[in-house]
Scaffold this motif. Structure first.
Motif, PDB file in Angstrom:
ATOM      1  N   GLY A 159       0.805  -1.218   0.000  1.00 18.94           N
ATOM      2  CA  GLY A 159       0.000   0.000   0.000  1.00 18.94           C
ATOM      3  C   GLY A 159       0.836   1.265   0.000  1.00 18.94           C
ATOM      4  N   LEU A 160       0.174   2.368  -0.346  1.00 24.21           N
ATOM      5  CA  LEU A 160       0.811   3.672  -0.391  1.00 24.21           C
ATOM      6  C   LEU A 160      -0.229   4.710   0.015  1.00 24.21           C
ATOM      7  CD1 LEU A 160       3.319   5.422  -1.282  1.00 24.21           C
ATOM      8  CD2 LEU A 160       2.217   5.569  -3.537  1.00 24.21           C
ATOM      9  N   THR A 161       0.143   5.595   0.940  1.00 21.50           N
ATOM     10  CA  THR A 161      -0.766   6.650   1.401  1.00 21.50           C
ATOM     11  C   THR A 161      -0.200   8.012   1.012  1.00 21.50           C
ATOM     12  OG1 THR A 161      -1.545   5.320   3.267  1.00 21.50           O
ATOM     13  CG2 THR A 161      -1.889   7.697   3.390  1.00 21.50           C
ATOM     14  N   CYS A 162      -1.047   8.828   0.384  1.00 19.22           N
ATOM     15  CA  CYS A 162      -0.648  10.151  -0.100  1.00 19.22           C
ATOM     16  C   CYS A 162      -1.707  11.181   0.293  1.00 19.22           C
ATOM     17  CB  CYS A 162      -0.478  10.152  -1.622  1.00 19.22           C
ATOM     18  SG  CYS A 162       0.683   8.900  -2.259  1.00 19.22           S
ATOM     19  N   ALA A 163      -1.467  12.427  -0.047  1.00 18.02           N
ATOM     20  CA  ALA A 163      -2.424  13.500   0.237  1.00 18.02           C
ATOM     21  C   ALA A 163      -2.423  14.498  -0.908  1.00 18.02           C
ATOM     22  CB  ALA A 163      -2.087  14.195   1.553  1.00 18.02           C
ATOM     23  N   SER A 164      -3.579  15.084  -1.146  1.00 24.30           N
ATOM     24  CA  SER A 164      -3.727  16.110  -2.185  1.00 24.30           C
ATOM     25  C   SER A 164      -4.526  17.276  -1.622  1.00 24.30           C
ATOM     26  CB  SER A 164      -4.448  15.546  -3.416  1.00 24.30           C
ATOM     27  OG  SER A 164      -3.694  14.516  -4.037  1.00 24.30           O
ATOM     28  N   VAL A 165      -4.006  18.490  -1.815  1.00 21.69           N
ATOM     29  CA  VAL A 165      -4.724  19.717  -1.463  1.00 21.69           C
ATOM     30  C   VAL A 165      -4.943  20.486  -2.757  1.00 21.69           C
ATOM     31  CG1 VAL A 165      -4.715  21.860  -0.144  1.00 21.69           C
ATOM     32  CG2 VAL A 165      -3.677  19.784   0.827  1.00 21.69           C
ATOM     33  N   ILE A 166      -6.204  20.714  -3.102  1.00 21.51           N
ATOM     34  CA  ILE A 166      -6.539  21.296  -4.400  1.00 21.51           C
ATOM     35  C   ILE A 166      -7.437  22.507  -4.203  1.00 21.51           C
ATOM     36  CG2 ILE A 166      -7.607  20.852  -6.656  1.00 21.51           C
ATOM     37  CD1 ILE A 166      -7.088  17.837  -6.089  1.00 21.51           C
ATOM     38  N   HIS A 167      -7.105  23.617  -4.875  1.00 16.60           N
ATOM     39  CA  HIS A 167      -7.921  24.826  -4.885  1.00 16.60           C
ATOM     40  C   HIS A 167      -8.329  25.135  -6.316  1.00 16.60           C
ATOM     41  CE1 HIS A 167      -5.741  25.190  -1.068  1.00 16.60           C
ATOM     42  NE2 HIS A 167      -6.715  25.972  -0.653  1.00 16.60           N
ATOM     43  N   GLU A 168      -9.591  25.479  -6.498  1.00 15.23           N
ATOM     44  CA  GLU A 168     -10.092  25.865  -7.812  1.00 15.23           C
ATOM     45  C   GLU A 168     -10.873  27.176  -7.675  1.00 15.23           C
ATOM     46  OE1 GLU A 168     -10.124  24.652 -11.162  1.00 15.23           O
ATOM     47  OE2 GLU A 168      -8.351  23.631 -10.379  1.00 15.23           O
ATOM     48  N   PRO A 169     -10.627  28.146  -8.546  1.00 13.06           N
ATOM     49  CA  PRO A 169     -11.350  29.425  -8.454  1.00 13.06           C
ATOM     50  C   PRO A 169     -12.836  29.247  -8.743  1.00 13.06           C
ATOM     51  CG  PRO A 169     -10.087  29.312 -10.488  1.00 13.06           C
ATOM     52  CD  PRO A 169      -9.675  28.125  -9.682  1.00 13.06           C
TER      53      PRO A 169
END
Length: 208
Positions: A159-169
């Motif tokens: 397994g692999l654990t990651c994170a994403s923080v995304i902003h959209e106007p």
């Protein structure tokens, strides 16, 4: 000479008044969905050499409401009673992400159904930590996600654990706000699909 008058029961008069007030003051309800009409990725993709299993999505309880919840500049949350999700937000997020991942990987989500033993299964788990909507500014999603590759033939898992923080106007229109969330889920699908394919080919690869 006595005049006879007909009187309606008080309960009927009250009901008629309430119905009239409701008809005058009611605002039509609008239903929104996170599932786009077309997937963001439209170029042909090579079919992945694994099966896909997307698990139920966890989403903050503050926004996991039938109505859209927007964040004000002063930190307050406002529930828009006449702007509703077509299904519970967690289900909307799950189905939208599945839609985008299927298009990028060229395989269908097993959706709890048994797969074939000949191919490994990529299980995707997502924990949405933030799902913010700020009209006239942007939307923001903060997602911790885990991919697990399992093979029933040799009973091996990694397994692999990651994170994403995304902003959209986004502008002040609710429809535009929903479209911004659709774009953010599309970018999340990009990150998960690209990482999964590279990690499948090379187990030493990490998060993007």
């Amino acid at each position: 000479m006595m005049t006879l008058r007909r009187y309606l029961p008080i309960s009927l008069l009250c009901m008629a008044s309430l119905l009239a007030m409701s008809a005058c003051s009611s605002t039509p309800r609008q239903y929104h969905t996170l599932i786009p009409t077309q997937p963001a990725a439209t170029t042909p993709v090579k079919k992945a050499d694994f099966q896909l299993q997307l698990m139920p999505v966890r989403i903050p309880v503050q926004v996991d409401q039938p109505s859209l919840v927007i964040r004000e500049s002063d930190g307050r949350l406002t529930i828009l009673e006449n702007a509703l999700w077509a299904s519970p937000p967690a289900d909307e997020f799950h189905d939208a992400l599945a839609f985008e991942l299927e298009n990028r990987l060229g395989v269908r989500d097993l959706a709890g159904l048994p797969g074939t033993a000949e191919q490994p299964v990529l299980t995707v788990r997502t924990d949405v930590r933030r799902f913010d909507s700020l009209p006239g500014s942007h939307v923001a999603v903060d997602v911790v996600w885990n991919i697990e590759l399992s093979n029933t033939l040799d009973n091996k898992k990694r397994g692999l654990t990651c994170a994403s923080v995304i902003h959209e106007p986004a502008n002040h229109e609710l429809a535009n706000l929903v479209l911004a969330h659709q774009r953010s889920i599309s970018k999340l699908a990009d990150a998960i699909a690209n990482t999964a394919q590279k990690w499948k080919a090379n187990p030493t690869r990490g998060c993007p």
